[in-house]
Every structure is written in C-alpha cells, then in structure tokens.
Design a protein around this motif. Structure first.
Motif, PDB file in Angstrom:
ATOM      1  N   GLY A 120      15.013   3.952   5.797  1.00 16.36           N
ATOM      2  CA  GLY A 120      15.252   5.263   6.382  1.00 16.36           C
ATOM      3  C   GLY A 120      16.002   6.202   5.464  1.00 16.36           C
ATOM      4  O   GLY A 120      16.135   7.383   5.754  1.00 16.36           O
ATOM      5  N   THR A 121      16.497   5.676   4.344  1.00 17.46           N
ATOM      6  CA  THR A 121      17.220   6.508   3.375  1.00 17.46           C
ATOM      7  C   THR A 121      16.392   6.639   2.102  1.00 17.46           C
ATOM      8  O   THR A 121      15.341   6.030   1.965  1.00 17.46           O
ATOM      9  N   LYS A 122      16.886   7.422   1.167  1.00 19.49           N
ATOM     10  CA  LYS A 122      16.211   7.584  -0.117  1.00 19.49           C
ATOM     11  C   LYS A 122      16.906   6.726  -1.165  1.00 19.49           C
ATOM     12  O   LYS A 122      18.121   6.530  -1.116  1.00 19.49           O
ATOM     13  N   ILE A 123      16.102   6.234  -2.108  1.00 16.60           N
ATOM     14  CA  ILE A 123      16.648   5.437  -3.204  1.00 16.60           C
ATOM     15  C   ILE A 123      15.868   5.775  -4.474  1.00 16.60           C
ATOM     16  O   ILE A 123      14.660   6.002  -4.431  1.00 16.60           O
ATOM     17  N   LEU A 124      16.577   5.827  -5.583  1.00 21.84           N
ATOM     18  CA  LEU A 124      15.970   6.165  -6.868  1.00 21.84           C
ATOM     19  C   LEU A 124      15.619   4.892  -7.627  1.00 21.84           C
ATOM     20  O   LEU A 124      16.451   4.003  -7.782  1.00 21.84           O
ATOM     21  N   LEU A 125      14.372   4.844  -8.101  1.00 21.62           N
ATOM     22  CA  LEU A 125      13.974   3.822  -9.060  1.00 21.62           C
ATOM     23  C   LEU A 125      14.273   4.439 -10.428  1.00 21.62           C
ATOM     24  O   LEU A 125      13.575   5.359 -10.857  1.00 21.62           O
ATOM     25  N   ARG A 149       0.841  -1.205   0.000  1.00 23.30           N
ATOM     26  CA  ARG A 149       0.000   0.000   0.000  1.00 23.30           C
ATOM     27  C   ARG A 149       0.871   1.248   0.000  1.00 23.30           C
ATOM     28  O   ARG A 149       0.643   2.189  -0.747  1.00 23.30           O
ATOM     29  N   TRP A 150       1.924   1.251   0.831  1.00 23.11           N
ATOM     30  CA  TRP A 150       2.869   2.364   0.910  1.00 23.11           C
ATOM     31  C   TRP A 150       3.486   2.642  -0.467  1.00 23.11           C
ATOM     32  O   TRP A 150       3.547   3.785  -0.923  1.00 23.11           O
ATOM     33  N   LEU A 151       3.940   1.591  -1.138  1.00 28.13           N
ATOM     34  CA  LEU A 151       4.567   1.742  -2.453  1.00 28.13           C
ATOM     35  C   LEU A 151       3.552   2.215  -3.495  1.00 28.13           C
ATOM     36  O   LEU A 151       3.862   3.083  -4.316  1.00 28.13           O
ATOM     37  N   GLY A 153      16.338  -5.131   6.487  1.00 27.22           N
ATOM     38  CA  GLY A 153      16.017  -3.706   6.610  1.00 27.22           C
ATOM     39  C   GLY A 153      16.566  -2.893   5.454  1.00 27.22           C
ATOM     40  O   GLY A 153      17.034  -1.773   5.641  1.00 27.22           O
ATOM     41  N   THR A 154      16.481  -3.475   4.240  1.00 28.29           N
ATOM     42  CA  THR A 154      17.022  -2.806   3.051  1.00 28.29           C
ATOM     43  C   THR A 154      16.032  -2.829   1.897  1.00 28.29           C
ATOM     44  O   THR A 154      15.118  -3.657   1.859  1.00 28.29           O
ATOM     45  N   LEU A 214      12.213   7.102  -3.820  1.00 23.83           N
ATOM     46  CA  LEU A 214      11.483   6.624  -2.651  1.00 23.83           C
ATOM     47  C   LEU A 214      12.208   7.030  -1.381  1.00 23.83           C
ATOM     48  O   LEU A 214      13.402   6.769  -1.235  1.00 23.83           O
ATOM     49  N   ASP A 215      11.474   7.648  -0.466  1.00 24.95           N
ATOM     50  CA  ASP A 215      11.977   7.896   0.886  1.00 24.95           C
ATOM     51  C   ASP A 215      11.482   6.723   1.718  1.00 24.95           C
ATOM     52  O   ASP A 215      10.280   6.568   1.931  1.00 24.95           O
ATOM     53  N   THR A 216      12.385   5.885   2.183  1.00 26.81           N
ATOM     54  CA  THR A 216      12.014   4.614   2.813  1.00 26.81           C
ATOM     55  C   THR A 216      11.863   4.694   4.334  1.00 26.81           C
ATOM     56  O   THR A 216      11.800   3.666   4.995  1.00 26.81           O
ATOM     57  N   GLU A 217      11.793   5.890   4.884  1.00 25.18           N
ATOM     58  CA  GLU A 217      11.678   6.054   6.340  1.00 25.18           C
ATOM     59  C   GLU A 217      10.502   5.253   6.918  1.00 25.18           C
ATOM     60  O   GLU A 217      10.631   4.590   7.944  1.00 25.18           O
ATOM     61  N   ASP A 218       9.349   5.302   6.253  1.00 30.23           N
ATOM     62  CA  ASP A 218       8.160   4.628   6.767  1.00 30.23           C
ATOM     63  C   ASP A 218       8.320   3.107   6.868  1.00 30.23           C
ATOM     64  O   ASP A 218       7.621   2.465   7.645  1.00 30.23           O
TER      65      ASP A 218
END
Length: 197
Positions: free
Chosen positions: A174-179, A54-56, A152-153, A187-191
C-alpha cells in the motif's frame, strides 16, 4: 529402540543438475534448487503468485523498456561461488538478450535484480528470507526484491557483499518503495493487497 544415524551426503553440482533435469522433465509441479549444499524443492505457484509477477513485469516495462523481467522460475542462475549453488528465482530483471547462448543454469553477470514472492509453505522462511538473499548477494546481483505475502511487505535488499546484502528497505503493501540504481523504478504497492490470503 532403534537409533538412526544422520549422514551428510556430498553431492556435486553435476549430479544435482542431472537429477534436476530428470525431475523437471517428468513433473511440471516441482522445481529443484541447490543452495548451501542442500537440495530444495519448490512446488507449483498459485494464481496470486503469478499475478504478482505479472504486476511487477508491467511496472518494469512501463518505466524501463530496455530491460526484461524473465518470469516464472524457468531461468536458473549459478549462485554461490563456494558451493556452486543453483537457484531458480521467481523472476530476474536484466537487459534483453542477457542470457543468449547460456544453458539451463546461467551466469548471473548482467542480472540487475532477482525477485522472490513468498509461497504458503513451511520452507519459505528459510529459503526466501535467508538462503536466497545470501546466495544472490554472494553472486554480486545488485538487488533482491522480496514480495512477502505472509507479512504484507516488500523488501528491497541492496549493496551486495560476500556475506549478504548490506542494506534493506522494507515497506508495507500500500506504500511506495524505490528500487535503487541500477534499476531506478519506484513501485506503488497498493495493488499487492489484492493478492494475499
């Protein structure tokens, strides 16, 4: 002492599809896949798994309204030209209407990204970290996103080739990653930290 001989039974894709249809008609708790000539069984997902999808989906729709994240493992894809594999990703990102007129096992043409979220089962290492990326790359799917709750990645696999993806980018929750293209979403993966045990 009794000696048991191990036998390898070859199964056609048509036989697998008949078995998968029967099993899935009788049970909502099991999904079958056929990758590298072997049947794989996936159980029900948990609430956190569903929340991650759902988040994605929310993030993808916010940035790319022209795409849809087909979620829930309901969409089967034809992967692996050699063994005619069949996989049910946790989610598939593709332009709307990509799968109109296709049957239970869709052609991956037009798919921009497949997504898997690790489950807490003994088979997740082989299935989500080895077999699925190899199958998705062989099918020419541009991106494979692995959301790995065990480690956790988030791992983005890109640049598909017959023998696997040539590039991997790993980021901690918790970090950002580019698709990268053709998706082009950061994506900001903090959540995601909320959805792990």
């Amino acid at each position: 002492m009794t000696v048991m001989a191990e036998r390898t039974v070859q199964m056609s894709v048509e036989e697998f599809e008949r078995i998968a249809e029967l099993v899935e008609r009788e049970s909502d708790a099991v999904r079958l896949e056929f990758i590298h000539g072997r049947i794989g069984i996936r159980g029900m997902t948990d609430g956190d798994h569903s929340e991650i999808i759902r988040w994605l989906q929310k993030r993808c729709m916010r940035v790319r309204a022209d795409l849809w994240l087909y979620a829930g493992g309901e969409l089967g894809l034809q992967v692996e030209a050699y063994r005619k594999g069949r996989a049910k990703p946790d989610a598939v990102l593709a332009p709307e209407r990509t799968f109109v007129g296709q049957g239970d096992w869709a052609d991956p043409e037009g798919v921009l990204m497949t997504v898997e979220v690790t489950s807490y089962d003994s088979d997740t290492d082989r299935r989500d970290r080895e077999e699925k990326p190899a199958a998705y790359a062989a099918a020419g799917i541009p991106l494979y996103l692995l959301i790995d709750r065990d480690h956790g990645t988030v791992t983005v696999h890109s640049d598909p080739a017959v023998d696997g993806y040539r590039y991997r980018q790993v980021a901690d929750f918790g970090t950002k990653i580019l698709l990268p293209d053709p998706v082009g979403i950061e994506l900001d993966t903090e959540d995601l930290k909320e959805f792990v045990r």
